[in-house]
Design a protein around this motif. Structure first.
Motif, short mmCIF file in Angstrom:
data_model
loop_
_atom_site.label_atom_id
_atom_site.label_comp_id
_atom_site.label_asym_id
_atom_site.label_seq_id
_atom_site.Cartn_x
_atom_site.Cartn_y
_atom_site.Cartn_z
N ARG A 133 0.85 -1.19 0.00
CA ARG A 133 0.00 0.00 0.00
C ARG A 133 0.89 1.25 0.00
O ARG A 133 1.84 1.34 0.76
N VAL A 135 0.48 5.35 0.52
CA VAL A 135 -0.43 6.40 0.97
C VAL A 135 0.21 7.76 0.72
O VAL A 135 1.33 8.02 1.17
N VAL A 192 -3.50 4.94 -2.29
CA VAL A 192 -4.62 5.61 -1.63
C VAL A 192 -4.13 6.97 -1.13
O VAL A 192 -2.98 7.12 -0.72
N ALA A 194 -4.95 10.58 1.35
CA ALA A 194 -5.64 10.98 2.58
C ALA A 194 -5.34 12.44 2.88
O ALA A 194 -4.34 12.99 2.42
N GLN A 232 -5.02 8.81 7.22
CA GLN A 232 -3.91 8.14 6.55
C GLN A 232 -3.65 6.76 7.17
O GLN A 232 -3.20 5.84 6.47
N ALA A 235 -6.22 4.68 5.54
CA ALA A 235 -5.81 4.49 4.14
C ALA A 235 -4.76 3.39 4.02
O ALA A 235 -4.73 2.63 3.06
N LEU A 241 -10.50 -1.24 1.29
CA LEU A 241 -10.17 -0.29 0.23
C LEU A 241 -9.58 -1.02 -0.97
O LEU A 241 -8.78 -1.94 -0.83
N GLU A 245 -8.85 5.47 -3.64
CA GLU A 245 -9.73 6.26 -2.77
C GLU A 245 -8.98 7.46 -2.17
O GLU A 245 -7.76 7.49 -2.13
N TYR A 246 -9.78 8.40 -1.67
CA TYR A 246 -9.26 9.58 -0.98
C TYR A 246 -10.00 9.66 0.34
O TYR A 246 -11.24 9.70 0.37
N LEU A 247 -9.27 9.64 1.45
CA LEU A 247 -9.89 9.64 2.78
C LEU A 247 -9.64 10.94 3.53
O LEU A 247 -8.56 11.53 3.40
N VAL A 261 -14.19 7.88 3.25
CA VAL A 261 -13.86 8.20 1.86
C VAL A 261 -14.56 9.51 1.50
O VAL A 261 -15.75 9.67 1.76
#
Length: 290
Positions: A133, A135, A192, A194, A232, A235, A241, A245-247, A261
């Motif tokens: 992942r 971020v 992802v 954040a 974050q 995320a 997820l 996406e945007y958190l 999200v």
């Protein structure tokens, strides 16, 4: 096998809280920090709370592409794989200045340094057993402007707010474009983004003029660094997820609250502009990937 995570700017604010959250999940965290003495102080603080924490400090100055390359080289020499990369470190509305490589400070530190770092660590991310992942930390300020391709480094006229907005928009566009490219290459890595809402961190140390005067009025809408780090952290850890996406916080105007999200500006979703930004970033960093 123990999960390895990297957090840039791990010694303070959102980065420190994110590091604590990962340690709590029994991960080994590489604290990527510019100031080694401050990093040692933060490590001591974390170990008081989590005595069994596995922490390693490696120097990283995002204002120097050579430092980014040296960090990646040092990491690769010690670790075969990487599960989580949190591109957290940042600078907000400072007086005009440039990085070692001649980039406007905010664009260089917040975005370009992380763009290169991500590319250099891609092989280690690919090797993560259960998928990795990445971020990227953006901001509500991504809505303040655009990507100013005709004057990316603000050499003609410096506007620190516009420059900050550009850097955080670039981080968000990068997160989206990175996820599209990872999926196109059928890689099991998720990208992802954040944002922390209005969080009380040392990012605000450069506030001047009207913005500084407004601080007491905005303060009631802010939240702690621990709360601001939750988007974050989610995320990075939320298994539901799928990438892209945007958190951010769920409260009023996304200033504070539990993470969820959230949406983003139309410019942030402009694929042609994102492709152009990627190409320019590769040229500026002297490194091509995906």
């Amino acid at each position: 096998m123990k999960k390895i995570a990297i957090v840039t700017g791990a010694n303070t604010g959102l980065g420190l809280e994110t590091t604590k959250a990962f340690v709590k999940e029994s991960m080994e965290v590489v604290m990527a920090c510019r100031d080694l003495s401050k990093a040692e102080e933060a490590k001591t603080e974390i170990l008081k709370e989590y005595p069994n924490a596995q922490l390693r400090i490696l120097q990283l100055d995002l204002a120097s592409l050579d430092s980014v390359r040296d960090f990646a080289k040092a990491f690769k020499a010690q670790y075969e794989q990487l599960a989580i990369l949190v591109n957290n470190a940042g600078l907000m509305i400072p007086p005009y200045g440039t990085t070692e490589d001649g980039f406007e400070l905010q664009f260089g530190i917040n975005y370009l340094g992380h763009f290169l770092l991500t590319g250099l660590l891609l092989e280690q991310l690919k090797k993560s057993v259960n998928g990795a992942r990445i971020v990227s930390l953006s901001s509500l300020a991504h809505q303040w402007g655009d990507i100013y391709f005709e004057d990316l480094q603000f050499e003609k006229k410096y506007d620190k707010q516009k420059a900050y907005g550009q850097s955080k928009l670039a981080c968000l566009m990068f997160a989206y474009e990175l996820d599209r490219r990872l999926k196109a290459h059928q890689l099991s890595i998720k990208s992802v983004a954040a944002h922390p809402g209005l969080s009380r961190t040392n990012l605000f140390r450069h506030l001047t003029g009207v913005m500084k005067l407004l601080t007491p009025f905005v303060y009631p809408f802010t939240q702690s660094a621990k709360s601001g780090a939750q988007p974050q952290i989610k995320a990075a850890l939320d298994k539901s997820l799928s990438g892209g996406e945007y958190l951010g916080p769920s409260g009023f105007q996304e200033y504070s609250g539990k993470p969820k999200v959230v949406g983003s500006s139309s410019i942030s979703k402009d694929k042609k502009k994102a492709e152009r930004l990627w190409k320019v970033s590769e040229e500026l960093c002297g490194y091509n990937y995906l």
